[in-house]
Motif scaffolding. Structure first.
Motif, PDB file in Angstrom:
ATOM      1  N   SER A   8      95.996  -2.927 126.763  1.00  0.00           N
ATOM      2  CA  SER A   8      95.348  -1.737 127.596  1.00  0.00           C
ATOM      3  C   SER A   8      96.208  -0.954 128.469  1.00  0.00           C
ATOM      4  N   LYS A   9      95.820   0.111 129.101  1.00  0.00           N
ATOM      5  CA  LYS A   9      96.528   0.623 130.282  1.00  0.00           C
ATOM      6  C   LYS A   9      96.849  -0.144 131.225  1.00  0.00           C
ATOM      7  N   CYS A  15      99.438   2.587 136.279  1.00  0.00           N
ATOM      8  CA  CYS A  15      98.548   2.564 134.899  1.00  0.00           C
ATOM      9  C   CYS A  15      99.035   3.485 133.832  1.00  0.00           C
ATOM     10  N   ASP A  17      98.090   1.324 126.111  1.00  0.00           N
ATOM     11  CA  ASP A  17      97.328   2.383 125.503  1.00  0.00           C
ATOM     12  C   ASP A  17      96.077   2.688 125.799  1.00  0.00           C
ATOM     13  N   SER A  18      95.777   4.123 125.855  1.00  0.00           N
ATOM     14  CA  SER A  18      94.568   4.421 126.285  1.00  0.00           C
ATOM     15  C   SER A  18      93.544   4.164 125.034  1.00  0.00           C
ATOM     16  N   CYS A  37      92.886  -0.605 135.950  1.00  0.00           N
ATOM     17  CA  CYS A  37      93.181   0.693 135.358  1.00  0.00           C
ATOM     18  C   CYS A  37      91.851   1.372 134.793  1.00  0.00           C
ATOM     19  N   GLN A  57      91.347   4.895 133.677  1.00  0.00           N
ATOM     20  CA  GLN A  57      92.035   5.231 132.364  1.00  0.00           C
ATOM     21  C   GLN A  57      91.304   4.725 131.128  1.00  0.00           C
ATOM     22  N   GLY A  58      90.070   3.963 131.445  1.00  0.00           N
ATOM     23  CA  GLY A  58      89.326   3.403 130.261  1.00  0.00           C
ATOM     24  C   GLY A  58      88.699   2.336 130.643  1.00  0.00           C
ATOM     25  N   TYR A  61      86.921   0.851 125.314  1.00  0.00           N
ATOM     26  CA  TYR A  61      88.060   0.139 124.681  1.00  0.00           C
ATOM     27  C   TYR A  61      87.000  -0.505 123.396  1.00  0.00           C
TER      28      TYR A  61
END
Length: 303
Positions: A242-243, A248, A252-253, A284, A287-288, A293
């Motif tokens: 993940s971010k 961050c 990956d987003s 983070c 960012q998600g 996710y």
């Protein structure tokens, strides 16, 4: 790891005695296999109280992997830096087992819990090998009693092998059979390299290994799920990071995760995927979130 988931034929009823014809129109009922998604997590899964359990229950993730159990030379089991099992007794946070039990309580997306053993740069699987050589795997051994106490405390369905150093097939297979005898239903693999070791473990355990969590980030960033599927004779669930990091900006987003998982679904027929690491998702979250996710993986791997 590093701190690094009918068509109904048209039925026509023809009444011969009359001119009237009745028929049932075609219907299409697509058989859908839902995607599956796993998430590794460290300290927050132990330290963040009921709040993190509720986040996981509502996230959409179907599997929670407790990372990581460390085995000391005397058989003591630590969850990261916390002593949790000693001399066949659970000695960790008294509230942790009850919190973990809520993970599968409806309403929840979680239907499986795994305990991961090992990590980059740790001697856990060497310690397991040494304990088996010294004591064997009988029910009176400290290794058996401690992992039984761990199972009773966590309610884990499987042990996840995150060996990144020792790579000894015989002791791994012996340990997995011992764990299965005490009630861990399955033994899962988390490879990023050393394919011959993982082939040996899979061949030695057969159907006891029901999932392979292929690391496709950091040291495993070049891994191709299709290649590993062929090597191990079973489809793999690849994982992404993940971010994370300063600002961050690394990793990956959710959108990137969904895109990559869709591509692997097409090229390798992956049945699911996983995220590394809840600790970073928490840091983070702008960012998600965990739910973002999980949705990305579940959507991409549904067929």
């Amino acid at each position: 790891m590093r701190w690094t988931w009918v068509r109904t034929a048209a039925v026509a009823l023809v009444v011969a005695a009359s001119i009237v014809q009745t028929s049932q129109p075609d219907t299409a009922e697509a058989q859908v296999s839902p995607g599956r998604s796993a998430i590794y997590g460290g300290g927050p899964f132990y330290q963040d109280g009921q709040g993190v359990m509720d986040v996981l229950r509502s996230s959409g993730f179907t599997t929670v992997i407790l990372w990581s159990i460390h085995v000391h030379d005397n058989g003591d089991l630590y969850y990261n830096d916390h002593l949790v099992v000693k001399d066949g007794q659970y000695v960790g946070d008294a509230g942790w087992p009850a919190r973990l039990r809520t993970l599968k309580q409806a309403p929840t997306s979680v239907d499986r819990i795994e305990v991961s053993v090992g990590a980059w740069g740790t001697p856990d699987w060497q310690a397991i090998d040494n304990l088996i050589t010294r004591d064997g795997t009988g029910s009176g051994t400290v290794l058996y009693r401690n992992f039984l106490a761990l199972k009773n405390a966590t309610g884990a369905d499987a042990i996840n092998n995150d060996d990144e150093a020792h790579y000894d097939v015989d002791s791994t297979v012996t340990f997995a059979r011992m764990a299965n005898a005490m009630g861990y239903r399955n033994f899962t693999l988390a490879p990023y390299t050393a394919v011959s070791y993982w082939q040996g473990v899979k061949n030695g355990l057969g159907g006891l290994v029901d999932r392979v969590y292929l690391q496709a980030y950091a040291g495993g960033s070049g891994n191709d799920p299709a290649t590993w599927t062929r090597s191990l004779g079973m489809p793999v669930d690849p994982g992404l990071w993940s971010k994370n990091g300063s600002g961050c900006t690394s990793g990956d987003s959710p959108a990137q995760v969904e895109s990559k998982m869709r591509a692997w679904k097409s090229s390798a027929g992956i049945p699911g995927g996983f995220m590394w690491l809840y600790d970073d998702i928490k840091k983070c979250s702008a960012q998600g979130t965990a739910a973002d996710y999980a949705r990305a993986i579940n959507t991409a791997t549904t067929s």
